[in-house]
Structures are given as structure tokens and as C-alpha cells.
Enzyme design. Structure first.
Site, PDB file in Angstrom:
ATOM      1  N   CYS A  23      10.876   4.604  25.730  1.00  0.00           N
ATOM      2  CA  CYS A  23      11.302   5.876  26.323  1.00  0.00           C
ATOM      3  C   CYS A  23      12.642   5.716  27.057  1.00  0.00           C
ATOM      4  CB  CYS A  23      10.185   6.443  27.190  1.00  0.00           C
ATOM      5  SG  CYS A  23      10.330   8.222  27.384  1.00  0.00           S
TER       6      CYS A  23
ATOM      7  N   HIS B  37       5.346   6.038  24.887  1.00  0.00           N
ATOM      8  CA  HIS B  37       4.849   5.083  25.890  1.00  0.00           C
ATOM      9  C   HIS B  37       3.661   4.323  25.295  1.00  0.00           C
ATOM     10  CE1 HIS B  37       6.853   6.420  29.715  1.00  0.00           C
ATOM     11  NE2 HIS B  37       7.176   7.413  28.907  1.00  0.00           N
TER      12      HIS B  37
ATOM     13  N   GLU C 195       2.082   1.882  26.523  1.00  0.00           N
ATOM     14  CA  GLU C 195       1.244   1.242  27.558  1.00  0.00           C
ATOM     15  C   GLU C 195       0.121   2.148  28.038  1.00  0.00           C
ATOM     16  OE1 GLU C 195       4.112   2.621  28.016  1.00  0.00           O
ATOM     17  OE2 GLU C 195       4.224   3.567  29.988  1.00  0.00           O
TER      18      GLU C 195
END
Ligand code: GLN
Length: 197
Positions: free
Chosen positions: A79, A177, A179
Site C-alpha cells: 500500500c 494489505h 497482514e
């Protein structure tokens, strides 16, 4: 075992660290030059790229990180991290700096204000065993890539969809993202890239 740094100036630092550890890496948080010197590869988390650019300068890390990147350290930008790796940023701020690790033009906040965030199951080249559930938050996309930069995912899984993941050797960037959501396969792919580099 490889040691992978997570740039710890802003963003989901703990989540990236956990996903990298689950993927078999030793993890080290990076806020200083001596910490950067000790890692084999680095994750640049999401956040806000204009702020990250400023923080890198005020932590006296911008030039040191630029040198490691120029010397081919493996790096994964997500990002805002993708924006930091671009050679050209559209809709950025004039004083925003980036590393040019990937020959690509990236547009900030490209999905528009109406679509602040969205999620979709993405087919990513190099990710086995089904699509990756990708979470986009005020995400950039890649408008064009130069020779040698491989497109590994496009929004909507359409051949004409906006480019949302790219790679050149051991340098990777995703608009989304990886994660959040508990699927560590993108981090696993990066750990492999660092181990082979
Ligand atoms: N829009 C942010 C920027 O310009 C990136 C958003 C994110 O990292 N979630 O840097």
C-alpha cells in the site's frame, strides 16, 4: 534462517512481524540505520506515504534505505509501501519522495473516495492453493510498468483490470494489505524470495 526487517515508523508493524515469523523468518523492527544494516530484507508497511516519506527523512533513514535498495536488498512494499517503491507517483504531494526500486507509475488513492476500502479474492502469480483474500484501504494502483517489472495480480482478476501487485526479482509491491486476515502466504512468498536472493 533469514532476518527480515519491518520498517517500524507507522502502520501494521506487529501484524507484519507475526506473519513473517509464522513464515519462518527471524524478524527485526527497523527505526535506525544500525538496525537496517542487520537485515537481509525489509517490509515497508502501509500507512500514509507522504508522512512515511517525511518520517524516513527525520529518522535519518531515507538515504541509508535508498542505498540498500539500490544495492538490491529484497524489499516488499504494501500500500503506502508500494508508493515508496515507485519511480513515479501520481496524485502525490510535491515534497513526497520515493525510492524508484521498481520502474512503475503508481497513482495514490486510485480507487477513489467513494471506494475508500474494498476486499476481493485475488489470483496472485506465485501464490498456490487458491486466491488470496486482499484488503484494499485507500489503496494505490499501478498505472504502468517498465520492462522487467512483472505484473502478478490485477483487480477483478481481469486481464484489463488495474495492476495491484508487481514484482522484479526479490522486490515486490502490492496495493493491498496482506497482514490483515490471517493468510500468511504473501509473507511466505517474500520470505522465500529473501532466502533465494
Ligand atoms: N493512501 C495512502 C497513501 O497515499 C496509502 C494507504 C495505505 O497505506 N493504506 O500513502
Amino acid at each position: 534462517m533469514v532476518t527480515i526487517g519491518v520498517l517500524a515508523l507507522q502502520g501494521d508493524v506487529a501484524e507484519h512481524a507475526r506473519a513473517l515469523e509464522n513464515s519462518g523468518a527471524r524478524v527485526s523492527l527497523v527505526r535506525r540505520q544500525d538496525e537496517l544494516a542487520r537485515v537481509d530484507g525489509l517490509v515497508i508497511p502501509g500507512g500514509e506515504s507522504t508522512t512515511m516519506s517525511k518520517l524516513l527523512v527525520s529518522f535519518d533513514l531515507f538515504d541509508a534505505l535508498g542505498e540498500r535498495i539500490a544495492a538490491d536488498m529484497p524489499v516488499y512494499g504494501t500500500c503506502a509501501g508500494m508508493i515508496m517503491l515507485a519511480s513515479t507517483v501520481l496524485d502525490g504531494r510535491d515534497d513526497q519522495r520515493c525510492f524508484g526500486a521498481l520502474d512503475m507509475v503508481v497513482r495514490r488513492n486510485a480507487f477513489g473516495r467513494q471506494i475508500d476500502s474494498y476486499e476481493e479474492d485475488l489470483d496472485v502469480e506465485g501464490i498456490e492453493e487458491g486466491p488470496f483474500h486482499a484488503v484494499f484501504i485507500r489503496a494505490p494502483w499501478v498505472e504502468s510498468v517498465g520492462a522487467g517489472v512483472e505484473v502478478i495480480a490485477r483487480a477483478g482478476n481481469r486481464s484489463d483490470g488495474p495492476i495491484v501487485a508487481v514484482r522484479r526479482g526479490a522486490v515486490m509491491a502490492t496495493s493491498f494489505h496482506p497482514e490483515v486476515g490471517g493468510d500468511d502466504r504473501m509473507h511466505g512468498l517474500f520470505v522465500d524470495m529473501v532466502a533465494r536472493a
